[in-house]
Design a protein around this motif. Structure first.
Motif, PDB file in Angstrom:
ATOM      1  N   UNK A   1      90.472  34.444  20.425  1.00  0.00           N
ATOM      2  CA  UNK A   1      91.788  34.302  20.947  1.00  0.00           C
ATOM      3  C   UNK A   1      92.278  35.408  21.635  1.00  0.00           C
ATOM      4  N   UNK A   2      92.141  36.647  21.068  1.00  0.00           N
ATOM      5  CA  UNK A   2      92.402  38.009  21.816  1.00  0.00           C
ATOM      6  C   UNK A   2      91.860  38.116  22.979  1.00  0.00           C
ATOM      7  N   UNK A   3      90.407  37.905  23.124  1.00  0.00           N
ATOM      8  CA  UNK A   3      89.618  37.938  24.407  1.00  0.00           C
ATOM      9  C   UNK A   3      90.300  36.999  25.342  1.00  0.00           C
ATOM     10  N   UNK A   4      90.707  35.884  24.983  1.00  0.00           N
ATOM     11  CA  UNK A   4      91.280  35.046  25.975  1.00  0.00           C
ATOM     12  C   UNK A   4      92.539  35.092  26.296  1.00  0.00           C
ATOM     13  N   UNK A   5      93.482  35.553  25.425  1.00  0.00           N
ATOM     14  CA  UNK A   5      94.870  36.062  25.962  1.00  0.00           C
ATOM     15  C   UNK A   5      95.019  37.297  26.494  1.00  0.00           C
ATOM     16  N   UNK A   6      93.994  38.057  26.164  1.00  0.00           N
ATOM     17  CA  UNK A   6      94.226  39.761  26.856  1.00  0.00           C
ATOM     18  C   UNK A   6      93.972  39.796  28.280  1.00  0.00           C
ATOM     19  N   UNK A   7      93.187  38.805  28.822  1.00  0.00           N
ATOM     20  CA  UNK A   7      93.205  39.034  30.194  1.00  0.00           C
ATOM     21  C   UNK A   7      93.825  38.068  31.106  1.00  0.00           C
ATOM     22  N   UNK A   8      94.815  37.163  30.369  1.00  0.00           N
ATOM     23  CA  UNK A   8      95.521  36.174  31.215  1.00  0.00           C
ATOM     24  C   UNK A   8      96.312  36.701  32.049  1.00  0.00           C
TER      25      UNK A   8
ATOM     26  N   UNK B   1     103.532  33.574  39.011  1.00  0.00           N
ATOM     27  CA  UNK B   1     103.010  34.838  38.443  1.00  0.00           C
ATOM     28  C   UNK B   1     103.893  35.475  37.467  1.00  0.00           C
ATOM     29  N   UNK B   2     105.172  35.227  37.584  1.00  0.00           N
ATOM     30  CA  UNK B   2     106.018  36.038  36.430  1.00  0.00           C
ATOM     31  C   UNK B   2     105.830  35.355  35.119  1.00  0.00           C
ATOM     32  N   UNK B   3     105.951  34.009  35.194  1.00  0.00           N
ATOM     33  CA  UNK B   3     105.705  33.209  33.804  1.00  0.00           C
ATOM     34  C   UNK B   3     104.533  33.650  33.031  1.00  0.00           C
ATOM     35  N   UNK B   4     103.340  33.566  33.992  1.00  0.00           N
ATOM     36  CA  UNK B   4     102.072  33.842  33.361  1.00  0.00           C
ATOM     37  C   UNK B   4     101.880  35.289  32.794  1.00  0.00           C
ATOM     38  N   UNK B   5     102.518  36.108  33.531  1.00  0.00           N
ATOM     39  CA  UNK B   5     102.735  37.675  33.012  1.00  0.00           C
ATOM     40  C   UNK B   5     103.282  37.643  31.723  1.00  0.00           C
ATOM     41  N   UNK B   6     104.404  37.120  31.782  1.00  0.00           N
ATOM     42  CA  UNK B   6     105.133  37.251  30.369  1.00  0.00           C
ATOM     43  C   UNK B   6     104.516  36.659  29.194  1.00  0.00           C
ATOM     44  N   UNK B   7     104.108  35.248  29.406  1.00  0.00           N
ATOM     45  CA  UNK B   7     103.508  34.512  28.469  1.00  0.00           C
ATOM     46  C   UNK B   7     101.944  35.218  27.954  1.00  0.00           C
ATOM     47  N   UNK B   8     101.085  35.523  28.930  1.00  0.00           N
ATOM     48  CA  UNK B   8     100.103  36.366  28.287  1.00  0.00           C
ATOM     49  C   UNK B   8     100.063  37.640  27.724  1.00  0.00           C
ATOM     50  N   UNK B   9     101.304  38.329  28.212  1.00  0.00           N
ATOM     51  CA  UNK B   9     101.528  39.630  27.283  1.00  0.00           C
ATOM     52  C   UNK B   9     101.922  39.344  26.022  1.00  0.00           C
ATOM     53  N   UNK B  10     102.871  37.963  25.731  1.00  0.00           N
ATOM     54  CA  UNK B  10     103.551  37.868  24.387  1.00  0.00           C
ATOM     55  C   UNK B  10     102.289  37.179  23.670  1.00  0.00           C
ATOM     56  N   UNK B  11     101.489  36.438  24.248  1.00  0.00           N
ATOM     57  CA  UNK B  11     100.355  35.784  23.578  1.00  0.00           C
ATOM     58  C   UNK B  11      99.333  36.804  23.201  1.00  0.00           C
ATOM     59  N   UNK B  12      99.218  37.968  23.824  1.00  0.00           N
ATOM     60  CA  UNK B  12      98.452  39.139  23.372  1.00  0.00           C
ATOM     61  C   UNK B  12      98.744  39.835  22.340  1.00  0.00           C
TER      62      UNK B  12
ATOM     63  N   UNK C   1     102.742  45.929  24.390  1.00  0.00           N
ATOM     64  CA  UNK C   1     102.701  44.625  25.296  1.00  0.00           C
ATOM     65  C   UNK C   1     104.017  43.882  25.403  1.00  0.00           C
ATOM     66  N   UNK C   2     104.823  43.918  24.481  1.00  0.00           N
ATOM     67  CA  UNK C   2     106.144  43.327  24.638  1.00  0.00           C
ATOM     68  C   UNK C   2     106.896  44.014  25.593  1.00  0.00           C
ATOM     69  N   UNK C   3     106.852  45.364  25.730  1.00  0.00           N
ATOM     70  CA  UNK C   3     107.564  46.218  26.816  1.00  0.00           C
ATOM     71  C   UNK C   3     107.221  45.633  28.121  1.00  0.00           C
TER      72      UNK C   3
END
Length: 393
Positions: A113-120, A80-91, A179-181
């Motif tokens: 890409x934004x639609x895909x990354x924004x909900x990850x 969960x943690x890795x996906x959260x961080x990766x998804x937010x940085x991709x956003x 998002x980075x914060x």
């Protein structure tokens, strides 16, 4: 000697540290959620035509259909943690791409890409809430997350108009920064142990879900309720236009809705979270249906305000209990994919809601249909109760 029972925790007590970190991150992130709401104004200012702007917005929606399923798979497979961080940085990266795109083709690619990354990140966040919060507190936790979204969005709307006057890039910088914060909050505050992958037997959560009849029934139930609630956004403006009322009234009604949620949800959620999930959901959907149905007889501004107050109360009852219901039905290790299916259900409702509302409105059957759908949801909740109770026992 008299023994007194321990006091019940208030709405802001009893929830784990991980929840409050996610709550804070969500609040910060939504405060910066300004690029997409003002994207149309930006594209109009750049000289794009209405059809081109619609293509960009549709590209974002297309990408969004895949974001939640992808996020759910990644959350259960890699943590969960890795996906959260990766998804937010991709956003954050995709937001920069949207701001830097110089042609329609690049804008559409960046929007997908934004639609895909924004909900990850969303299924991972919901999975963490479900896994770290005691079951009896889950409705309160998910309800407060909904509250954070509304508070952050209200603050974002207040500042975004001022920033836009000085350049769209200021909106991009704000959105990227928040998002980075959020990613930093997760990285620093949430232990790395939450990156543990799910057991191999639970990693293919979608295959498990496809055979879960109770889950499928619950998702259908929620989908019906969410399509009903969608009419507050899509059919209400049609009703105002049909009565010859100004668009500014719609802005007022949305403000009333937001104010009711922001002010009263923390109070309601502390009380409602003590009650069984399905009865609360069924009654809340019936209240939404009644509020929307009364829109059909409204013809003055204060009539519309009264209907908004009613369905806003129903919205408060729905928020939090939907995700909590899915969490109750989730086997160990599959919270990411199960919460993603709930998120995907909301996305389908956003797409189906306008089409359903438009057809019924033209047939002059929408408001009766809203009343009937609210009653149907209440009955559906009653029918589901025995199966859900067996799963939760």
């Amino acid at each position: 000697m008299t023994i007194t029972a321990p006091a019940r925790p208030t709405v802001f007590q009893g929830l784990p540290k991980v929840f409050w970190l996610l709550f804070s991150g969500q609040l910060v992130n939504r405060f910066g959620g300004v690029v997409l709401p003002f994207l149309v104004f930006y594209l109009t200012g750049r000289g794009y035509e209405a059809g081109q702007i619609a293509a960009v917005v549709s590209a974002y929606g297309l990408g969004g259909l895949g974001g939640q399923p992808l996020g759910g798979y990644l959350a259960d497979r890699f943590g969960r943690r890795l996906t959260l961080i990766g998804g937010l940085l991709a956003t954050a990266t995709c937001l920069i791409l949207i701001g830097a795109a110089g042609s329609l083709a690049w804008l559409m690619a960046a929007a997908v890409a934004m639609g895909l990354a924004g909900d990850v990140y969303r299924p991972a966040a919901s999975a963490l809430v479900a896994e770290t919060t005691p079951p009896h507190l889950r409705p309160k936790a998910f309800g407060l997350m909904h509250w954070a979204v509304n508070v952050g969005a209200a603050a974002a709307g207040a500042i975004a108009g001022l920033l836009l006057a000085h350049g769209f890039w200021l909106l991009v910088v704000l959105d990227v920064t928040t998002s980075v914060a959020f990613a930093v909050i997760v990285y620093v505050g949430i232990p790395a142990g939450h990156d543990r992958a799910a057991p191999k037997s639970a990693r293919n959560g979608y295959a498990i879900a496809a055979r879960d009849r109770v889950l499928i029934a619950a998702l259908i139930f929620l989908l019906i309720g969410l399509v009903l609630y969608a009419q507050a956004s899509y059919a209400l403006p049609l009703a105002l236009a049909a009565d010859g009322l100004p668009a500014s009234l719609y802005g007022l009604l949305i403000t009333v809705n937001g104010a009711i949620v922001v002010i009263f949800q923390p109070l309601f959620v502390a009380w409602l979270s003590r009650l069984p999930r399905l009865p609360v959901l069924g009654v809340s959907m019936a209240v939404v249906g009644a509020g929307l149905a009364l829109t059909g007889v409204a013809d003055r501004p204060w009539h519309y305000v009264a209907t908004v107050v009613l369905w806003s109360i129903g919205e408060i009852g729905m928020a939090g209990f939907e995700a909590a219901l899915i969490a109750d039905l989730t086997p160990d290790g599959s919270h990411g994919t199960y919460q993603a299916l709930y998120g995907w259900t909301t996305a389908i409702a956003r797409f189906a809601g306008p089409a359903v509302g438009a057809v019924l409105f033209q047939a002059q059957a929408l408001w009766w249909a809203c009343a009937a759908t609210g009653i149907l949801c209440a009955l559906f909740a009653f029918v589901l109760m025995p199966a859900v109770a067996r799963r939760s026992s």
